[in-house]
Design a protein around this motif. Structure first.
Motif, mmCIF file in Angstrom:
data_model
loop_
_atom_site.group_PDB
_atom_site.id
_atom_site.type_symbol
_atom_site.label_atom_id
_atom_site.label_comp_id
_atom_site.label_asym_id
_atom_site.label_seq_id
_atom_site.Cartn_x
_atom_site.Cartn_y
_atom_site.Cartn_z
ATOM 1 N N UNK A 298 -35.163 17.099 22.791
ATOM 2 C CA UNK A 298 -34.167 16.647 21.832
ATOM 3 C C UNK A 298 -33.730 15.248 22.211
ATOM 4 N N UNK A 299 -32.920 14.642 21.363
ATOM 5 C CA UNK A 299 -32.381 13.319 21.656
ATOM 6 C C UNK A 299 -31.023 13.184 20.975
ATOM 7 N N UNK A 300 -29.987 13.007 21.768
ATOM 8 C CA UNK A 300 -28.650 12.766 21.212
ATOM 9 C C UNK A 300 -28.566 11.319 20.744
ATOM 10 N N UNK A 301 -27.939 11.113 19.592
ATOM 11 C CA UNK A 301 -27.872 9.783 18.975
ATOM 12 C C UNK A 301 -26.458 9.525 18.486
ATOM 13 N N UNK A 302 -25.927 8.349 18.798
ATOM 14 C CA UNK A 302 -24.610 8.008 18.292
ATOM 15 C C UNK A 302 -24.078 6.724 18.883
#
Length: 220
Positions: free
Chosen positions: A192-196
């Motif tokens: 997964x990859x957290x984005x923000x």
């Protein structure tokens, strides 16, 4: 932002604000990332982007499992060799010491380490997450292609003023991710990859890199 700045400013951010990432920004990034290189141009990546209620539902499902002590899912691929040799073992150990040391967690405090690790499955507060799959019958070169794709995504996010955190940790709950995303059975979740947007109030210690002469040989 030029390429050098994007590369050197990219890091695994573990603290995000709840400021929403515009859909058009994500579409722009992923449209450009499609130009990432891949052997024979087969483009073996399959990306899913989660925001809003679906992402909240995924976090809830994993949170409930953690609360009752459910074990992680059966691994579908080996994240690290069983015994990392030098210098890789030392680098991994140094990362762990720096990561948990910055949080005031001792090496022997397993419970505190587990609590800190659980932030992975909250996406560190990020309002968007990308989940990258690959066909199960692909080989090592295609997995490398996926890595180049993900790096391209992360650099383009920096160009948009965004940060990210790639997370193999999500593979430990691949069944929950699949429940929400319903990917075809022939796909396997890589990460997964957290984005923000980064929460600048969260302290961090940036990990270093090996000196050039340790990883590069020039032959003149």
């Amino acid at each position: 932002m030029d390429v050098y700045e994007a590369v050197t400013s990219r890091r695994a951010v573990r603290g995000f604000t709840d400021r929403q990432v515009p859909r058009e920004t994500l579409e722009r990034v992923l449209s450009a990332a499609a130009w990432s290189p891949s052997g024979s141009n087969i483009q073996p990546w399959h990306a899913y982007v989660l925001t809003g209620a679906p992402l909240a539902e995924l976090k809830k499902r994993v949170r409930e499992r953690l609360a009752v002590g459910d074990p992680w899912d059966e691994p579908e691929y080996e994240q690290y060799p069983p015994a990392l040799k030098s210098p890789y073992h030392e680098r991994q150990s140094a990362f762990g010491a720096q990561r948990y040391g910055a949080l005031g967690i001792s090496h022997d405090d397993l419970a505190a380490r587990q609590r800190a690790a659980s932030a992975n499955w909250e996406c560190f507060g990020a309002p968007a997450a990308l989940f990258c799959y690959i066909d199960r019958d692909m080989g090592s070169p295609q997995w490398a292609d996926v890595g180049m794709y993900l790096q391209t995504v992360m650099l383009l996010l920096r160009a948009e003023g965004l940060h990210s955190c790639p997370q193999m940790a999500w593979a430990k709950f691949h069944t929950n991710v699949a429940e929400v995303l319903s990917p075809p059975a022939e796909l396997i979740l890589f990460c997964g990859m957290s984005i923000g947007f980064e929460d600048v109030t969260v302290d961090y210690a940036r990990t270093g890199r090996a000196p050039l002469d340790e990883t590069v040989v020039f032959v003149d």
